[in-house]
Scaffold this motif. Structure first.
Motif, PDB file in Angstrom:
ATOM      1  N   PRO A 118       0.803  -1.238   0.000  1.00 58.87           N
ATOM      2  CA  PRO A 118       0.000   0.000   0.000  1.00 58.87           C
ATOM      3  C   PRO A 118       0.828   1.277   0.000  1.00 58.87           C
ATOM      4  CG  PRO A 118      -0.147  -1.111   2.139  1.00 58.87           C
ATOM      5  CD  PRO A 118       0.522  -2.065   1.191  1.00 58.87           C
ATOM      6  N   THR A 119       2.102   1.192   0.353  1.00 61.30           N
ATOM      7  CA  THR A 119       2.925   2.409   0.367  1.00 61.30           C
ATOM      8  C   THR A 119       3.164   2.954  -1.039  1.00 61.30           C
ATOM      9  OG1 THR A 119       4.999   1.149   0.323  1.00 61.30           O
ATOM     10  CG2 THR A 119       4.090   1.723   2.492  1.00 61.30           C
ATOM     11  N   TYR A 120       2.909   2.138  -2.057  1.00 63.56           N
ATOM     12  CA  TYR A 120       3.089   2.588  -3.437  1.00 63.56           C
ATOM     13  C   TYR A 120       1.788   3.138  -4.033  1.00 63.56           C
ATOM     14  CZ  TYR A 120       7.679   0.472  -3.242  1.00 63.56           C
ATOM     15  OH  TYR A 120       8.972   0.164  -2.884  1.00 63.56           O
ATOM     16  N   TYR A 121       0.798   3.300  -3.189  1.00 60.45           N
ATOM     17  CA  TYR A 121      -0.487   3.862  -3.609  1.00 60.45           C
ATOM     18  C   TYR A 121      -0.776   5.120  -2.795  1.00 60.45           C
ATOM     19  CZ  TYR A 121      -1.253  -0.702  -5.817  1.00 60.45           C
ATOM     20  OH  TYR A 121      -1.133  -1.827  -6.586  1.00 60.45           O
ATOM     21  N   GLN A 122      -1.831   5.821  -3.159  1.00 66.72           N
ATOM     22  CA  GLN A 122      -2.234   7.034  -2.460  1.00 66.72           C
ATOM     23  C   GLN A 122      -3.411   6.722  -1.543  1.00 66.72           C
ATOM     24  OE1 GLN A 122      -0.877  10.322  -2.553  1.00 66.72           O
ATOM     25  NE2 GLN A 122      -2.236  10.411  -0.776  1.00 66.72           N
ATOM     26  N   ALA A 123      -3.176   6.730  -0.248  1.00 67.27           N
ATOM     27  CA  ALA A 123      -4.254   6.482   0.706  1.00 67.27           C
ATOM     28  C   ALA A 123      -5.250   7.636   0.675  1.00 67.27           C
ATOM     29  CB  ALA A 123      -3.694   6.308   2.109  1.00 67.27           C
ATOM     30  N   PRO A 124      -6.537   7.354   0.820  1.00 65.38           N
ATOM     31  CA  PRO A 124      -7.534   8.433   0.840  1.00 65.38           C
ATOM     32  C   PRO A 124      -7.407   9.265   2.104  1.00 65.38           C
ATOM     33  CG  PRO A 124      -8.562   6.333   1.362  1.00 65.38           C
ATOM     34  CD  PRO A 124      -7.152   6.024   0.964  1.00 65.38           C
ATOM     35  N   PRO A 125      -7.972  10.452   2.133  1.00 63.64           N
ATOM     36  CA  PRO A 125      -7.912  11.276   3.350  1.00 63.64           C
ATOM     37  C   PRO A 125      -8.636  10.586   4.494  1.00 63.64           C
ATOM     38  CG  PRO A 125      -9.448  12.212   1.749  1.00 63.64           C
ATOM     39  CD  PRO A 125      -8.694  11.125   1.041  1.00 63.64           C
ATOM     40  N   ALA A 126      -8.109  10.738   5.701  1.00 65.52           N
ATOM     41  CA  ALA A 126      -8.695  10.080   6.873  1.00 65.52           C
ATOM     42  C   ALA A 126     -10.137  10.516   7.112  1.00 65.52           C
ATOM     43  CB  ALA A 126      -7.844  10.378   8.109  1.00 65.52           C
ATOM     44  N   SER A 127     -10.490  11.694   6.622  1.00 66.75           N
ATOM     45  CA  SER A 127     -11.857  12.194   6.813  1.00 66.75           C
ATOM     46  C   SER A 127     -12.878  11.377   6.031  1.00 66.75           C
ATOM     47  CB  SER A 127     -11.942  13.660   6.382  1.00 66.75           C
ATOM     48  OG  SER A 127     -11.538  13.815   5.028  1.00 66.75           O
ATOM     49  N   ASP A 128     -12.417  10.702   4.980  1.00 71.28           N
ATOM     50  CA  ASP A 128     -13.304   9.828   4.196  1.00 71.28           C
ATOM     51  C   ASP A 128     -13.231   8.431   4.796  1.00 71.28           C
ATOM     52  OD1 ASP A 128     -14.699   8.334   2.316  1.00 71.28           O
ATOM     53  OD2 ASP A 128     -13.913   9.460   0.612  1.00 71.28           O
ATOM     54  N   THR A 129     -14.053   8.194   5.805  1.00 73.76           N
ATOM     55  CA  THR A 129     -13.951   6.943   6.577  1.00 73.76           C
ATOM     56  C   THR A 129     -14.298   5.711   5.740  1.00 73.76           C
ATOM     57  OG1 THR A 129     -16.203   7.313   7.401  1.00 73.76           O
ATOM     58  CG2 THR A 129     -14.375   8.049   8.801  1.00 73.76           C
ATOM     59  N   ASN A 130     -15.290   5.821   4.874  1.00 79.18           N
ATOM     60  CA  ASN A 130     -15.684   4.661   4.058  1.00 79.18           C
ATOM     61  C   ASN A 130     -14.580   4.252   3.097  1.00 79.18           C
ATOM     62  OD1 ASN A 130     -18.250   4.373   5.206  1.00 79.18           O
ATOM     63  ND2 ASN A 130     -19.200   5.773   3.741  1.00 79.18           N
ATOM     64  N   LEU A 131     -14.002   5.234   2.412  1.00 81.63           N
ATOM     65  CA  LEU A 131     -12.940   4.926   1.458  1.00 81.63           C
ATOM     66  C   LEU A 131     -11.670   4.488   2.179  1.00 81.63           C
ATOM     67  CD1 LEU A 131     -12.618   4.854  -1.581  1.00 81.63           C
ATOM     68  CD2 LEU A 131     -11.714   7.185  -1.505  1.00 81.63           C
ATOM     69  N   THR A 132     -11.411   5.065   3.331  1.00 87.17           N
ATOM     70  CA  THR A 132     -10.254   4.652   4.133  1.00 87.17           C
ATOM     71  C   THR A 132     -10.407   3.200   4.582  1.00 87.17           C
ATOM     72  OG1 THR A 132      -9.813   6.904   4.914  1.00 87.17           O
ATOM     73  CG2 THR A 132      -8.956   5.094   6.253  1.00 87.17           C
ATOM     74  N   ASN A 133     -11.592   2.836   4.974  1.00 84.89           N
ATOM     75  CA  ASN A 133     -11.850   1.454   5.373  1.00 84.89           C
ATOM     76  C   ASN A 133     -11.655   0.499   4.199  1.00 84.89           C
ATOM     77  OD1 ASN A 133     -12.908  -0.570   7.343  1.00 84.89           O
ATOM     78  ND2 ASN A 133     -14.578  -0.710   5.858  1.00 84.89           N
ATOM     79  N   THR A 134     -12.095   0.911   3.010  1.00 84.54           N
ATOM     80  CA  THR A 134     -11.884   0.091   1.812  1.00 84.54           C
ATOM     81  C   THR A 134     -10.404  -0.054   1.512  1.00 84.54           C
ATOM     82  OG1 THR A 134     -13.995   0.842   0.879  1.00 84.54           O
ATOM     83  CG2 THR A 134     -12.412  -0.110  -0.648  1.00 84.54           C
ATOM     84  N   PHE A 135      -9.663   1.038   1.646  1.00 87.81           N
ATOM     85  CA  PHE A 135      -8.223   1.006   1.404  1.00 87.81           C
ATOM     86  C   PHE A 135      -7.527   0.055   2.385  1.00 87.81           C
ATOM     87  CE2 PHE A 135      -3.876   2.550   2.021  1.00 87.81           C
ATOM     88  CZ  PHE A 135      -3.437   2.714   0.706  1.00 87.81           C
ATOM     89  N   ASN A 136      -7.885   0.156   3.653  1.00 85.10           N
ATOM     90  CA  ASN A 136      -7.230  -0.663   4.687  1.00 85.10           C
ATOM     91  C   ASN A 136      -7.549  -2.146   4.547  1.00 85.10           C
ATOM     92  OD1 ASN A 136      -6.077   1.610   5.826  1.00 85.10           O
ATOM     93  ND2 ASN A 136      -7.731   1.904   7.313  1.00 85.10           N
ATOM     94  N   ASN A 137      -8.660  -2.456   3.879  1.00 87.79           N
ATOM     95  CA  ASN A 137      -9.060  -3.856   3.719  1.00 87.79           C
ATOM     96  C   ASN A 137      -9.058  -4.294   2.256  1.00 87.79           C
ATOM     97  OD1 ASN A 137     -10.133  -4.714   6.587  1.00 87.79           O
ATOM     98  ND2 ASN A 137     -10.977  -2.662   6.218  1.00 87.79           N
ATOM     99  N   PHE A 138      -8.330  -3.560   1.441  1.00 88.97           N
ATOM    100  CA  PHE A 138      -8.343  -3.822   0.009  1.00 88.97           C
ATOM    101  C   PHE A 138      -7.693  -5.165  -0.313  1.00 88.97           C
ATOM    102  CE2 PHE A 138      -6.871  -2.514  -4.426  1.00 88.97           C
ATOM    103  CZ  PHE A 138      -8.125  -2.718  -4.976  1.00 88.97           C
ATOM    104  N   ASP A 139      -8.268  -5.879  -1.269  1.00 92.04           N
ATOM    105  CA  ASP A 139      -7.809  -7.227  -1.630  1.00 92.04           C
ATOM    106  C   ASP A 139      -6.308  -7.291  -1.894  1.00 92.04           C
ATOM    107  OD1 ASP A 139     -10.194  -8.507  -1.385  1.00 92.04           O
ATOM    108  OD2 ASP A 139     -10.731  -8.436  -3.509  1.00 92.04           O
ATOM    109  N   LEU A 140      -5.812  -6.385  -2.734  1.00 86.11           N
ATOM    110  CA  LEU A 140      -4.402  -6.435  -3.114  1.00 86.11           C
ATOM    111  C   LEU A 140      -3.467  -6.368  -1.914  1.00 86.11           C
ATOM    112  CD1 LEU A 140      -4.053  -4.150  -6.287  1.00 86.11           C
ATOM    113  CD2 LEU A 140      -3.681  -6.613  -6.159  1.00 86.11           C
TER     114      LEU A 140
END
Length: 321
Positions: A118-140
């Protein structure tokens, strides 16, 4: 509204339609069609267009079973053309993401597996909780998790993929252009969303767009994903409708770029999005042919109702797309 409905034989289904004054050119052929395709798909999906208005019970006036048949097969043809467009966009997107990510971050054998980091990707802003949750649990990004006793709780994404796909399992370290083939469109959509700007700009360039178009592109991919699901589950294209989502800025960016409807989006808006990616003349031709065939049969009013459900009543609007 009934809680449920009792089972009806095909003869009983025809009798019900008969009682509602639906006409038949051939009840034998109607029975064959109902034996091949679900009554719900053939009749219920289109009846709102064809039922007599302002009456308490379901009733038809100068409507034939064959009208339902023509609408059903028109919708089926559109699904085939629509899926072909989506598959083309999807294939190009897989190729572009894998190539541009690998060119940027996976150039050597030691870097091959960077696409799982995940360090080679752009994490969403912490304020976007839904997208942050998707990022933290993303399949890849999924790694192997263990129970306290040492047994595997969940396998890493890549390990699961090696077990499921022979073409992945033949590699010790499968490159991105191999594994990306196995990602469903939903995961592919989020892969694009999470790309950093360096890679994202290259991907957008492959589609004739700039980095400033990234939000519109994301919204377009989301709509295409929803359209793909509609086709895959054999839902009616003529009934396709998607409301704006607050998390996607109500699609305002893609609405502006592709000149879409102001409020809810319909099939005609999907075609406008397809046009950003390539030619849509084959789909336009099928819509025009359907309209002319129905007009030749004296059923142009029904054709107008169908294309109106898809976004615009006038054929001239579709022809100018």
């Amino acid at each position: 509204m009934p809680v449920t409905k009792n089972f009806k034989t095909i003869d009983e289904q025809i009798a019900i339609l008969d009682s509602r004054h639906l006409k038949f050119k051939s009840k034998k052929k109607a029975a064959e069609l109902l034996g091949r395709y679900n009554y719900f798909d053939l009749i219920n999906g289109f009846e709102s267009m064809l039922l007599k208005q302002n009456v308490s019970n379901k009733e038809y006036e100068n409507v034939y079973f064959e009208d339902f048949r023509d609408l059903f097969f028109f919708d089926m043809k559109l699904k085939k053309y629509t899926l072909s467009k989506i598959f083309d966009i999807e294939s190009r997107l897989r190729t572009s993401i894998a190539y541009n990510f690998a060119e940027t971050y996976c150039q050597t054998s030691a870097d091959t597996m960077n696409y799982l980091n995940p360090t080679y990707y752009q994490a969403p802003p912490a304020s976007d909780t839904n997208l942050t949750n998707t990022f933290n649990n993303f399949d890849l990004f999924r790694t192997t998790q263990y129970w306290p006793n040492g047994h595997i709780k969940t396998r890493a994404f890549i390990d699961d993929l090696k077990r499921e796909k022979d073409y992945v399992g033949q590699y010790t370290n499968p490159p991105f252009w191999v594994t990306i083939k196995a990602l469903p469109l939903g995961s592919l959509y989020y892969t694009f969303v999470f790309l950093d700007n360096t890679v994202k700009e290259k991907v957008l360039k492959d589609f004739g767009m700039e980095l400033g178009d990234s939000v519109a592109f994301e919204q377009a991919l989301f709509i295409i994903k929803e359209m793909r699901n509609q086709c895959a589950h054999l839902e009616l294209i003529t009934r396709f409708k998607i409301k704006g989502k607050q998390s996607l800025n109500y699609f305002n960016d893609i609405k502006s770029k592709a000149s879409l409807a102001r409020r809810d989006l319909f099939y005609i808006d999907v075609l406008k999005i397809f046009k950003l990616f390539g030619d849509i003349n084959d789909i336009k031709r099928e819509i025009v042919l359907f309209y002319f065939r129905m007009t030749f049969k004296g059923r142009n009013k029904i054709a107008e109702k169908a294309i109106s459900k898809m976004g615009r009543k006038k054929l001239s609007v579709w022809m100018k797309l």
